[in-house]
Scaffold this motif. Sequence first.
Motif, mmCIF file in Angstrom:
data_model
loop_
_atom_site.group_PDB
_atom_site.id
_atom_site.type_symbol
_atom_site.label_atom_id
_atom_site.label_comp_id
_atom_site.label_asym_id
_atom_site.label_seq_id
_atom_site.Cartn_x
_atom_site.Cartn_y
_atom_site.Cartn_z
ATOM 1 N N ILE A 32 -1.396 -8.720 2.626
ATOM 2 C CA ILE A 32 -3.070 -9.871 1.380
ATOM 3 C C ILE A 32 -3.299 -11.530 2.558
ATOM 4 O O ILE A 32 -3.974 -12.230 1.109
ATOM 5 N N ARG A 83 -4.657 -4.571 -0.932
ATOM 6 C CA ARG A 83 -5.319 -5.016 0.591
ATOM 7 C C ARG A 83 -6.257 -3.561 1.058
ATOM 8 O O ARG A 83 -6.755 -4.086 1.723
ATOM 9 N N CYS A 112 0.546 -5.079 -2.966
ATOM 10 C CA CYS A 112 0.112 -5.667 -1.683
ATOM 11 C C CYS A 112 -0.325 -4.655 -1.250
ATOM 12 O O CYS A 112 -2.630 -4.531 -0.356
ATOM 13 N N TYR A 127 -8.856 -3.685 -0.936
ATOM 14 C CA TYR A 127 -10.134 -5.088 -0.482
ATOM 15 C C TYR A 127 -10.700 -4.557 1.103
ATOM 16 O O TYR A 127 -12.299 -5.118 1.106
#
Length: 214
Positions: A180, A115, A111, A118
């Motif tokens: 997330i 993140r 995760c 992203y």
Amino acid sequence: MIGYYNYTVILTYLSLISSVVGMFFAAGYSGMRPHPEYAIICLMVSGLCDMFDGKVARTKKDRTESEKKFGIQIDSLCDAICFGVLPAVIGYSIGMRDWCDLPILVMFPLCAVIRLAYFNVAEEERQKKTTENRKVYEGLPVTSVALILPLLYSFHRDIGKDWFPEVYGGALFVIALAFITRFKVKKPSMKTMLCFIGIGVLELIWMLYKTKTR
């Protein structure tokens, strides 16, 4: 040599070095017993370095576009190790070794990486549209674990050896989801960052006190 080695990336490199040293402490390097408390301190040092690496980098006014992009990439790669992998290694060190713990230990760094990736994509898109500094983040910043987990660890003796791995694992699970989850977090100002440093110092003193008095 490939890469960049000027002062703009020194704190980022120091953050990574601290986290790797923390992993050795957590694992029990060279025959010594595991010391998760030292690993937690290394996590806090990594968090301190990360708080200022971007501000230090921006003081160099003649940075090339390649240097800027390298700084973004190296920061995220180091963050993945410092605040994604190290907390999972600490979890294993403190007793998260049952088969049911493995999904959480895998989920947390996954995760964190999602993140960070992203964020890089979103930041690149944002910079194409505006030159203004970012004011909010989406999801919980991964660096927040440098404050959350040390505070939690300071109570590990109060919680108890049998229960603390479960509590720590639960915290990793919740934090991983927060990485997330789409919600807005205001970017901290310099004043807020100094407050975070103060909180970190108090956490360190508290943790050392709790360790010494038991």
